[in-house]
Design a protein around this motif. Structure first.
Motif, PDB file in Angstrom:
ATOM      1  N   SER A 173      -8.490   1.479  -4.366  1.00 40.61           N
ATOM      2  CA  SER A 173      -9.547   1.566  -3.144  1.00 40.61           C
ATOM      3  C   SER A 173      -9.448   2.944  -2.694  1.00 40.61           C
ATOM      4  O   SER A 173      -8.641   3.904  -3.065  1.00 40.61           O
ATOM      5  N   GLU A 174     -10.556   3.235  -2.089  1.00 45.78           N
ATOM      6  CA  GLU A 174     -10.681   4.742  -1.379  1.00 45.78           C
ATOM      7  C   GLU A 174      -9.562   4.625  -0.326  1.00 45.78           C
ATOM      8  O   GLU A 174      -9.023   3.663   0.234  1.00 45.78           O
ATOM      9  N   HIS A 190      -3.243   3.867   0.568  1.00 42.61           N
ATOM     10  CA  HIS A 190      -3.901   3.836  -0.578  1.00 42.61           C
ATOM     11  C   HIS A 190      -3.580   2.561  -1.087  1.00 42.61           C
ATOM     12  O   HIS A 190      -2.385   2.034  -1.135  1.00 42.61           O
ATOM     13  N   TYR A 230      -7.972   5.187   3.170  1.00 45.10           N
ATOM     14  CA  TYR A 230      -8.375   4.797   4.428  1.00 45.10           C
ATOM     15  C   TYR A 230      -7.265   5.248   5.204  1.00 45.10           C
ATOM     16  O   TYR A 230      -6.194   5.667   5.264  1.00 45.10           O
ATOM     17  N   GLN A 243      -3.045   8.561   5.660  1.00 45.64           N
ATOM     18  CA  GLN A 243      -3.918   7.976   4.888  1.00 45.64           C
ATOM     19  C   GLN A 243      -3.246   6.776   3.972  1.00 45.64           C
ATOM     20  O   GLN A 243      -2.008   6.981   3.405  1.00 45.64           O
ATOM     21  N   GLN A 289       0.837  -1.211   0.072  1.00 44.51           N
ATOM     22  CA  GLN A 289       0.059  -0.084  -0.088  1.00 44.51           C
ATOM     23  C   GLN A 289       0.917   1.313  -0.082  1.00 44.51           C
ATOM     24  O   GLN A 289       2.060   1.162   0.160  1.00 44.51           O
TER      25      GLN A 289
END
Length: 161
Positions: A123-124, A119, A126, A117, A97
């Motif tokens: 995907s959104e 990624h 998170y 955050q 990620q």
């Protein structure tokens, strides 16, 4: 005239017969040699409190297989010779990620937590964190304890032996 034409033909045939035939010689395989290029790790972070951007680069480099393994081992606290197997296991994620830190919170004189955050593919974003970093030998590093806990739980129990 007839003899001149025959002479020219005879001459052409002799020249052709005497000329070396074009024989294709077998080609030897050609090897393309290139120097191996490795990405450079980020510069050491010696600030009293690191920035979110500095920790983002530090964590990304620790996971990046294009950075030489020995260089990634230096990004964890402790002697780097003890971190080579950790660097190998830590960076072995098939689709890591991307984490971007936005906040850094001091948790002690030589420790901070970073949050931000994550990624993963499409995907959104998170929330991620807190992820601990420590200052070892006056340089900020990825917490070996944190990384060992992660790789031991999921992949390589021997990475931190």
């Amino acid at each position: 005239m007839k003899s001149a034409g025959v002479s020219v033909i005879a001459l052409v045939m002799m020249v052709c017969a005497c000329a070396p035939a074009e024989v294709e010689e077998p080609r030897l395989p050609v090897a393309s040699v290139r120097s191996t290029q490795f990405a450079t790790p980020p510069p050491p972070i010696t600030d009293a409190v690191p920035t979110a951007q500095q920790l983002t680069k530090l964590l990304a480099a620790s996971l990046d297989y294009s950075v030489r393994e020995e260089d990634r081992a230096r990004l964890f606290d402790g002697p780097s010779e003890h971190n080579v197997s950790l660097a190998r296991a830590w960076g072995a994620q098939p689709d890591p990620q991307h984490i971007e830190f936005t906040t850094v919170e001091p948790t002690g004189p030589d420790a901070v937590n970073a949050s931000g955050q994550g990624h993963f593919r499409n995907s959104e974003p998170y929330p991620v964190g807190p992820i601990p970093f420590v200052r070892w030998d006056n340089v900020w590093k990825v917490s070996r304890t944190f990384a060992c806990g992660f790789v031991t739980a999921f992949d390589s129990p021997d990475a931190c032996a």
